[in-house]
Write a protein that holds these residues in place. Structure first.
Motif, PDB file in Angstrom:
ATOM      1  N   THR A 256      34.253  45.598  42.949  1.00  0.00           N
ATOM      2  CA  THR A 256      35.412  45.274  42.743  1.00  0.00           C
ATOM      3  C   THR A 256      35.000  44.277  44.634  1.00  0.00           C
ATOM      4  O   THR A 256      34.174  44.256  45.158  1.00  0.00           O
ATOM      5  N   ILE A 257      35.794  43.129  44.260  1.00  0.00           N
ATOM      6  CA  ILE A 257      36.141  41.553  45.856  1.00  0.00           C
ATOM      7  C   ILE A 257      37.522  41.740  45.590  1.00  0.00           C
ATOM      8  O   ILE A 257      37.960  41.502  44.623  1.00  0.00           O
ATOM      9  N   GLU A 258      37.481  40.926  47.061  1.00  0.00           N
ATOM     10  CA  GLU A 258      38.841  40.574  47.516  1.00  0.00           C
ATOM     11  C   GLU A 258      38.810  39.319  48.223  1.00  0.00           C
ATOM     12  O   GLU A 258      37.797  39.881  49.234  1.00  0.00           O
ATOM     13  N   VAL A 259      38.971  38.463  47.620  1.00  0.00           N
ATOM     14  CA  VAL A 259      38.513  37.560  49.122  1.00  0.00           C
ATOM     15  C   VAL A 259      40.170  36.103  49.233  1.00  0.00           C
ATOM     16  O   VAL A 259      41.288  36.161  48.385  1.00  0.00           O
ATOM     17  N   GLY A 260      39.889  36.227  50.787  1.00  0.00           N
ATOM     18  CA  GLY A 260      40.814  35.239  50.715  1.00  0.00           C
ATOM     19  C   GLY A 260      41.294  35.926  52.849  1.00  0.00           C
ATOM     20  O   GLY A 260      42.779  35.260  52.873  1.00  0.00           O
ATOM     21  N   GLY A 261      40.860  36.802  53.098  1.00  0.00           N
ATOM     22  CA  GLY A 261      41.132  37.700  54.431  1.00  0.00           C
ATOM     23  C   GLY A 261      41.452  36.358  55.452  1.00  0.00           C
ATOM     24  O   GLY A 261      40.474  35.552  55.409  1.00  0.00           O
TER      25      GLY A 261
ATOM     26  N   ILE B 225      37.515  31.983  55.518  1.00  0.00           N
ATOM     27  CA  ILE B 225      37.656  33.788  54.966  1.00  0.00           C
ATOM     28  C   ILE B 225      36.820  34.350  54.826  1.00  0.00           C
ATOM     29  O   ILE B 225      35.474  34.348  54.672  1.00  0.00           O
ATOM     30  N   VAL B 226      37.482  35.205  54.214  1.00  0.00           N
ATOM     31  CA  VAL B 226      36.675  37.101  54.587  1.00  0.00           C
ATOM     32  C   VAL B 226      36.725  37.326  53.018  1.00  0.00           C
ATOM     33  O   VAL B 226      37.299  36.973  52.059  1.00  0.00           O
ATOM     34  N   LEU B 227      34.940  37.289  51.985  1.00  0.00           N
ATOM     35  CA  LEU B 227      35.026  38.585  51.084  1.00  0.00           C
ATOM     36  C   LEU B 227      34.765  40.135  51.107  1.00  0.00           C
ATOM     37  O   LEU B 227      33.549  39.856  52.087  1.00  0.00           O
ATOM     38  N   GLN B 228      35.488  40.643  50.989  1.00  0.00           N
ATOM     39  CA  GLN B 228      35.539  42.023  50.875  1.00  0.00           C
ATOM     40  C   GLN B 228      34.855  42.540  49.993  1.00  0.00           C
ATOM     41  O   GLN B 228      35.677  41.896  49.087  1.00  0.00           O
TER      42      GLN B 228
ATOM     43  N   THR C  67      36.661  21.855  50.972  1.00  0.00           N
ATOM     44  CA  THR C  67      38.105  21.978  50.485  1.00  0.00           C
ATOM     45  C   THR C  67      38.811  23.284  50.729  1.00  0.00           C
ATOM     46  O   THR C  67      39.101  24.062  52.347  1.00  0.00           O
ATOM     47  N   THR C  68      40.585  22.933  50.413  1.00  0.00           N
ATOM     48  CA  THR C  68      41.245  23.939  51.182  1.00  0.00           C
ATOM     49  C   THR C  68      41.032  25.237  50.917  1.00  0.00           C
ATOM     50  O   THR C  68      40.019  26.036  49.946  1.00  0.00           O
ATOM     51  N   PRO C  69      41.823  26.635  51.180  1.00  0.00           N
ATOM     52  CA  PRO C  69      40.931  28.098  50.796  1.00  0.00           C
ATOM     53  C   PRO C  69      42.021  28.188  49.762  1.00  0.00           C
ATOM     54  O   PRO C  69      41.156  29.227  49.788  1.00  0.00           O
ATOM     55  N   SER C  70      42.045  27.259  48.833  1.00  0.00           N
ATOM     56  CA  SER C  70      43.308  28.369  47.718  1.00  0.00           C
ATOM     57  C   SER C  70      41.492  28.307  46.658  1.00  0.00           C
ATOM     58  O   SER C  70      41.497  28.858  46.212  1.00  0.00           O
TER      59      SER C  70
ATOM     60  N   THR D 164      40.770  43.667  58.123  1.00  0.00           N
ATOM     61  CA  THR D 164      40.524  43.179  56.283  1.00  0.00           C
ATOM     62  C   THR D 164      41.271  44.199  55.015  1.00  0.00           C
ATOM     63  O   THR D 164      41.529  43.820  53.944  1.00  0.00           O
ATOM     64  N   PHE D 165      40.527  45.214  55.181  1.00  0.00           N
ATOM     65  CA  PHE D 165      40.415  46.638  54.500  1.00  0.00           C
ATOM     66  C   PHE D 165      42.328  47.610  54.677  1.00  0.00           C
ATOM     67  O   PHE D 165      42.296  47.455  53.575  1.00  0.00           O
ATOM     68  N   ALA D 166      42.415  47.360  55.234  1.00  0.00           N
ATOM     69  CA  ALA D 166      43.547  47.806  56.075  1.00  0.00           C
ATOM     70  C   ALA D 166      44.939  47.112  54.545  1.00  0.00           C
ATOM     71  O   ALA D 166      45.962  48.067  54.431  1.00  0.00           O
ATOM     72  N   SER D 167      44.661  45.784  54.785  1.00  0.00           N
ATOM     73  CA  SER D 167      45.991  44.983  53.825  1.00  0.00           C
ATOM     74  C   SER D 167      44.991  44.520  52.903  1.00  0.00           C
ATOM     75  O   SER D 167      45.158  43.291  52.109  1.00  0.00           O
ATOM     76  N   SER D 168      44.129  44.868  52.203  1.00  0.00           N
ATOM     77  CA  SER D 168      43.509  45.014  50.765  1.00  0.00           C
ATOM     78  C   SER D 168      44.168  45.908  49.864  1.00  0.00           C
ATOM     79  O   SER D 168      44.660  46.441  50.183  1.00  0.00           O
ATOM     80  N   ALA D 169      43.656  44.733  48.672  1.00  0.00           N
ATOM     81  CA  ALA D 169      44.769  45.849  47.557  1.00  0.00           C
ATOM     82  C   ALA D 169      43.922  47.418  47.092  1.00  0.00           C
ATOM     83  O   ALA D 169      44.325  48.324  46.954  1.00  0.00           O
ATOM     84  N   ILE D 170      42.715  47.434  47.140  1.00  0.00           N
ATOM     85  CA  ILE D 170      41.971  48.635  46.704  1.00  0.00           C
ATOM     86  C   ILE D 170      43.082  49.550  48.360  1.00  0.00           C
ATOM     87  O   ILE D 170      43.133  50.632  47.319  1.00  0.00           O
ATOM     88  N   TYR D 171      43.130  50.052  49.408  1.00  0.00           N
ATOM     89  CA  TYR D 171      43.451  50.104  49.824  1.00  0.00           C
ATOM     90  C   TYR D 171      44.835  50.901  49.539  1.00  0.00           C
ATOM     91  O   TYR D 171      45.392  51.729  49.748  1.00  0.00           O
ATOM     92  N   THR D 172      45.652  49.654  49.478  1.00  0.00           N
ATOM     93  CA  THR D 172      47.171  49.766  48.229  1.00  0.00           C
ATOM     94  C   THR D 172      47.037  50.615  47.359  1.00  0.00           C
ATOM     95  O   THR D 172      47.414  51.662  47.696  1.00  0.00           O
ATOM     96  N   MET D 173      45.956  50.163  46.846  1.00  0.00           N
ATOM     97  CA  MET D 173      45.811  50.984  45.313  1.00  0.00           C
ATOM     98  C   MET D 173      45.879  52.057  45.100  1.00  0.00           C
ATOM     99  O   MET D 173      46.125  53.218  44.748  1.00  0.00           O
ATOM    100  N   LYS D 174      43.982  52.423  46.522  1.00  0.00           N
ATOM    101  CA  LYS D 174      43.869  53.883  46.771  1.00  0.00           C
ATOM    102  C   LYS D 174      44.899  54.437  46.722  1.00  0.00           C
ATOM    103  O   LYS D 174      44.986  56.450  47.069  1.00  0.00           O
ATOM    104  N   ASN D 175      45.914  54.651  48.506  1.00  0.00           N
ATOM    105  CA  ASN D 175      47.043  54.919  49.245  1.00  0.00           C
ATOM    106  C   ASN D 175      48.382  55.322  48.000  1.00  0.00           C
ATOM    107  O   ASN D 175      49.256  56.378  47.976  1.00  0.00           O
ATOM    108  N   SER D 176      48.445  54.710  46.673  1.00  0.00           N
ATOM    109  CA  SER D 176      49.506  54.936  45.874  1.00  0.00           C
ATOM    110  C   SER D 176      48.693  55.836  44.738  1.00  0.00           C
ATOM    111  O   SER D 176      49.859  55.794  43.507  1.00  0.00           O
TER     112      SER D 176
END
Length: 278
Positions: free
Chosen positions: A150-155, A136-139, A257-260, A164-176
């Motif tokens: 800030t971090i985002e895990v689970g890609g 899984i990807v840690l961005q 473990t499981t991905p979650s 991963t960046f294009a689908s991340s929360a930081i990209y969405t929050m910046k554009n919105s």
């Protein structure tokens, strides 16, 4: 980790991990031991079964203790040591980058890290990355002192850093407009206004708030000098990844473990990193 840091963490998470006596009058595992078991697992990377032998617990008990404690670590410490970035906090990060690395208008360096994972059941090739292992990807975005902003895990491991960046929360929050970067300011000793940016490598897109190096072909001396300055500042996120990899040896091998649950473990590692770095 110092004793004072351990006591600080224990006091913070104790309300979430304390257990009451059962109907069978069985003595519950105390909070300090629960935290020790979790830190032992993260720091050594040994299996749940090996730790169960050391602490005389069942393997399933160790597993539940680790996941519950990691969830508590993230829930309690995240608002304190990795709060949602504000304009004022990002300005402080920019001042750090200028004072320590002489790169102006930088609010962080961003990169992704593949976290090894045991092959999830029925997952196909979604978690199989270009390095030929499941992950899984840690961005993460790091400040000038190698702490995570800030971090985002689970890609999915199959995704590229750019995907991963294009689908991340930081990209969405910046554009919105939900993520407020500081307003444009003048570069030091000039009258040239420039936006505040994140520093990234070639895998990321070039945006008005994401700065990447010049392409390596046909570089001029000025462009090569700019690339070296950018890389010197951007290595803060690489150093942050190196520090957590050195301290927490669970990252040296696939997390079984499981991905979650792996996401919960990685989040706990990142928040402990920020806490210990203070």
């Amino acid at each position: 980790m110092t004793i004072s840091t351990f006591d600080y963490i224990l006091i913070k998470i104790e309300p979430l991990i304390i257990k009451n006596w059962t109907n069978f009058n069985k003595t519950p595992i105390i909070c300090a031991e629960r935290l020790i078991v979790t830190l032992r697992y993260l720091a050594t990377g040994t299996s749940f079964r090996s730790i169960s032998f050391n602490f005389r617990m069942g393997a399933s008990t160790v597993r539940s203790i680790v996941i519950e404690t990691c969830e508590a670590l993230w829930t309690v410490l995240q608002p304190i040591h990795m709060a949602v970035p504000t304009e004022q906090n990002l300005k402080k990060v920019a001042d750090q980058y200028w004072n320590l690395w002489e790169f102006p208008n930088c609010v962080g360096s961003i990169d992704g890290k593949h976290i090894r994972l045991k092959c999830p059941a029925n997952s196909g090739s979604m978690f199989y990355n270009y390095k030929n292992f499941f992950s899984i990807v840690l961005q993460a975005v790091a400040d000038a002192k190698c702490k995570f902003v800030t971090i985002e895990v689970g890609g999915y491991g199959r995704q590229s850093d750019g995907g991963t960046f294009a689908s991340s929360a930081i990209y969405t929050m910046k554009n919105s407009g939900d993520l407020n970067f500081p307003k444009d300011s003048y570069l030091p000793n000039t009258t040239i206004p420039m936006p505040y940016v994140l520093l990234a490598d070639e895998a990321y897109p070039l945006l008005d708030w994401v700065l990447r190096p010049y392409a390596r072909r046909n570089l001029t001396l000025e462009n090569e000098y700019f690339n070296s300055r950018l890389s010197r500042a951007r290595r803060c996120v690489e150093c942050a990844f190196g520090i957590i990899n050195l301290k927490w040896r669970i990252l040296w091998k696939p997390i079984e473990t499981t991905p979650s649950n792996a996401e919960i473990i990685v989040k706990a590692i990142c928040i402990l990193h920020n806490n210990i770095q203070c």
